[in-house]
Write an enzyme that holds these catalytic residues in place. Structure first.
Site, PDB file in Angstrom:
ATOM      1  N   ARG A 163      74.080  63.804  51.002  1.00  0.00           N
ATOM      2  CA  ARG A 163      72.993  64.085  51.937  1.00  0.00           C
ATOM      3  C   ARG A 163      72.907  65.598  52.091  1.00  0.00           C
ATOM      4  O   ARG A 163      73.924  66.298  52.035  1.00  0.00           O
ATOM      5  CB  ARG A 163      73.263  63.454  53.304  1.00  0.00           C
ATOM      6  CG  ARG A 163      73.395  61.927  53.271  1.00  0.00           C
ATOM      7  CD  ARG A 163      73.729  61.404  54.660  1.00  0.00           C
ATOM      8  NE  ARG A 163      73.854  59.937  54.671  1.00  0.00           N
ATOM      9  CZ  ARG A 163      74.986  59.282  54.485  1.00  0.00           C
ATOM     10  NH1 ARG A 163      76.127  59.943  54.261  1.00  0.00           N
ATOM     11  NH2 ARG A 163      75.019  57.963  54.515  1.00  0.00           N
ATOM     12  N   LYS A 187      78.631  60.399  57.458  1.00  0.00           N
ATOM     13  CA  LYS A 187      78.253  59.797  58.730  1.00  0.00           C
ATOM     14  C   LYS A 187      79.426  59.001  59.306  1.00  0.00           C
ATOM     15  O   LYS A 187      80.166  58.355  58.575  1.00  0.00           O
ATOM     16  CB  LYS A 187      77.043  58.873  58.544  1.00  0.00           C
ATOM     17  CG  LYS A 187      75.727  59.614  58.374  1.00  0.00           C
ATOM     18  CD  LYS A 187      74.571  58.636  58.352  1.00  0.00           C
ATOM     19  CE  LYS A 187      73.230  59.363  58.270  1.00  0.00           C
ATOM     20  NZ  LYS A 187      72.087  58.419  58.245  1.00  0.00           N
ATOM     21  N   HIS A 259      66.191  64.138  50.079  1.00  0.00           N
ATOM     22  CA  HIS A 259      66.428  62.701  50.181  1.00  0.00           C
ATOM     23  C   HIS A 259      65.923  61.967  48.944  1.00  0.00           C
ATOM     24  O   HIS A 259      66.512  60.960  48.521  1.00  0.00           O
ATOM     25  CB  HIS A 259      65.773  62.137  51.436  1.00  0.00           C
ATOM     26  CG  HIS A 259      66.567  61.034  52.061  1.00  0.00           C
ATOM     27  ND1 HIS A 259      67.877  61.196  52.464  1.00  0.00           N
ATOM     28  CD2 HIS A 259      66.263  59.740  52.325  1.00  0.00           C
ATOM     29  CE1 HIS A 259      68.338  60.059  52.955  1.00  0.00           C
ATOM     30  NE2 HIS A 259      67.377  59.162  52.888  1.00  0.00           N
ATOM     31  N   ARG A 262      68.582  62.256  46.378  1.00  0.00           N
ATOM     32  CA  ARG A 262      69.656  61.289  46.667  1.00  0.00           C
ATOM     33  C   ARG A 262      69.255  59.890  46.209  1.00  0.00           C
ATOM     34  O   ARG A 262      70.047  59.169  45.592  1.00  0.00           O
ATOM     35  CB  ARG A 262      69.946  61.304  48.171  1.00  0.00           C
ATOM     36  CG  ARG A 262      70.994  60.288  48.644  1.00  0.00           C
ATOM     37  CD  ARG A 262      71.295  60.554  50.112  1.00  0.00           C
ATOM     38  NE  ARG A 262      71.887  59.421  50.804  1.00  0.00           N
ATOM     39  CZ  ARG A 262      73.181  59.137  50.827  1.00  0.00           C
ATOM     40  NH1 ARG A 262      74.028  59.882  50.142  1.00  0.00           N
ATOM     41  NH2 ARG A 262      73.631  58.109  51.513  1.00  0.00           N
ATOM     42  N   HIS A 285      77.806  54.789  52.258  1.00  0.00           N
ATOM     43  CA  HIS A 285      77.205  53.771  53.114  1.00  0.00           C
ATOM     44  C   HIS A 285      78.300  52.935  53.767  1.00  0.00           C
ATOM     45  O   HIS A 285      79.202  52.447  53.086  1.00  0.00           O
ATOM     46  CB  HIS A 285      76.304  52.840  52.297  1.00  0.00           C
ATOM     47  CG  HIS A 285      75.028  53.474  51.865  1.00  0.00           C
ATOM     48  ND1 HIS A 285      74.272  53.002  50.804  1.00  0.00           N
ATOM     49  CD2 HIS A 285      74.359  54.558  52.337  1.00  0.00           C
ATOM     50  CE1 HIS A 285      73.207  53.767  50.653  1.00  0.00           C
ATOM     51  NE2 HIS A 285      73.240  54.711  51.570  1.00  0.00           N
ATOM     52  N   TYR A 294      68.722  49.278  46.690  1.00  0.00           N
ATOM     53  CA  TYR A 294      68.522  49.872  45.370  1.00  0.00           C
ATOM     54  C   TYR A 294      68.482  48.833  44.250  1.00  0.00           C
ATOM     55  O   TYR A 294      68.227  49.168  43.099  1.00  0.00           O
ATOM     56  CB  TYR A 294      69.618  50.907  45.080  1.00  0.00           C
ATOM     57  CG  TYR A 294      69.509  52.134  45.935  1.00  0.00           C
ATOM     58  CD1 TYR A 294      68.556  53.117  45.687  1.00  0.00           C
ATOM     59  CD2 TYR A 294      70.350  52.316  47.029  1.00  0.00           C
ATOM     60  CE1 TYR A 294      68.444  54.237  46.494  1.00  0.00           C
ATOM     61  CE2 TYR A 294      70.246  53.440  47.840  1.00  0.00           C
ATOM     62  CZ  TYR A 294      69.296  54.384  47.565  1.00  0.00           C
ATOM     63  OH  TYR A 294      69.186  55.491  48.364  1.00  0.00           O
TER      64      TYR A 294
END
Length: 323
Positions: A163, A187, A259, A262, A285, A294
């Protein structure tokens, strides 16, 4: 207080005030909430239905009406949430015996498909960024710095799938003795490893040499310092640089963004055989369901998969009997 309501709407007024006190709604939230309930009551009134006697089928008809008006899913789900809470409170206050909305589910949110660039377009973007850097090397230090920074950021993002916020927050010290992998914090303070390809590693080396020429940035701890030497460069600046690159290439409705890079990283890896679990780790994730988006495939990819991977593709049917 809700204005211009009938005697029965005194009940609506009371229930909304109870919910307001319990939830501590903001003025805007309370108005939106009241608007949803009054809209419901108005519709029921036109159907000669007392809202206190409304049944599940009545709400199904109401939500069918909302859909016919082309209301967005988020709007319909908000109205459902408002009404469900309203009727739950009606039940608690003993106006009704059962909440008629208990068995009505929210609409599933539409998953937005990742907006990835094709492999050919990614190649064009990177080639153009390299050409820009080569052309501007003989010009001012500022122009050289900007073109090289854009190139290095693109190379790293496409190599690692990071990111942009993760990349810009990385300290210079992480890159000084870089081999081919780097541990980063994503994250939720979750750490993961990212890997760099040869080209990104090469341009990282160039950036480190170029960066050392700027006295204002020598003492800055970030890999990509702000122009004034304080803090790191902003995401908005990187977006602007990529937008300018898009215009250079002449892209229409396909503006480059961190983004999208990515998404492209993830899509291209999956198209080339990467498994979801590995991709999940690379992207950072927390939930595999986020990565599963995806798995969306286009007809061309399906045809190519059957053509290139299906075992029967290698069988000669010339001597087989017809059916």
């Amino acid at each position: 207080m809700i204005k211009d309501i009938t005697v029965k709407n005194d009940v609506i007024n009371k229930i909304i005030n109870i919910i307001d006190i319990e939830k501590g709604l903001s003025k805007n939230s309370k108005n939106a909430y009241a608007s949803d309930i009054i809209l419901m009551n108005d519709w029921f009134s036109k159907q000669n239905i007392n809202f206190l006697n409304a049944k599940e089928i009545d709400f199904k008809n109401l939500f069918s009406f909302f859909k016919s008006q082309n209301l967005k899913q988020n709007s319909i789900n908000r109205k459902l949430s408002s009404m469900r809470q309203f009727y739950q409170t009606l039940q608690e206050e003993e106006y009704i015996q059962k909440n008629p909305l208990n068995n009505i589910n929210s609409l599933k949110k539409e998953k937005k498909l990742p907006n990835a660039l094709s492999e050919d377009l990614i190649t064009l973007v990177l080639d153009t960024a390299r050409e820009n850097f080569t052309k501007l090397q003989s010009e001012s230090l500022e122009k050289t710095n900007k073109s090289l920074r854009t190139l290095v950021v693109l190379e790293i993002l496409y190599s690692t799938g990071m990111r942009i916020s993760e990349l810009l927050s990385l300290p210079l010290s992480d890159f000084v003795n870089l081999k081919d992998k780097l541990q980063i914090k994503g994250k939720g303070d979750v750490y993961r490893m990212v890997a760099f390809n040869k080209k990104s590693f090469h341009y990282i080396g160039l950036w480190l040499k170029h960066r050392s020429l700027s006295k204002a940035k020598v003492n800055n701890k970030y890999m990509f310092p702000e122009k004034n030497g304080i803090g790191h460069v902003s995401r908005q600046t990187i977006y602007k640089d990529m937008l300018n690159l898009s215009k250079t290439i002449g892209l229409e409705n396909k503006d480059i963004s961190p983004h999208k890079i990515r998404h492209s990283f993830a899509t291209h890896l999956l198209n080339r055989g990467a498994d979801l679990r590995s991709l999940q780790k690379l992207l950072g994730h927390a939930d595999i369901s986020t990565t599963e988006i995806y798995t969306y495939v286009e007809p061309e990819r399906l045809r190519g998969l059957v053509r290139d991977a299906h075992p029967l593709d290698k069988i000669n049917f010339k001597n087989e009997e017809s059916y």
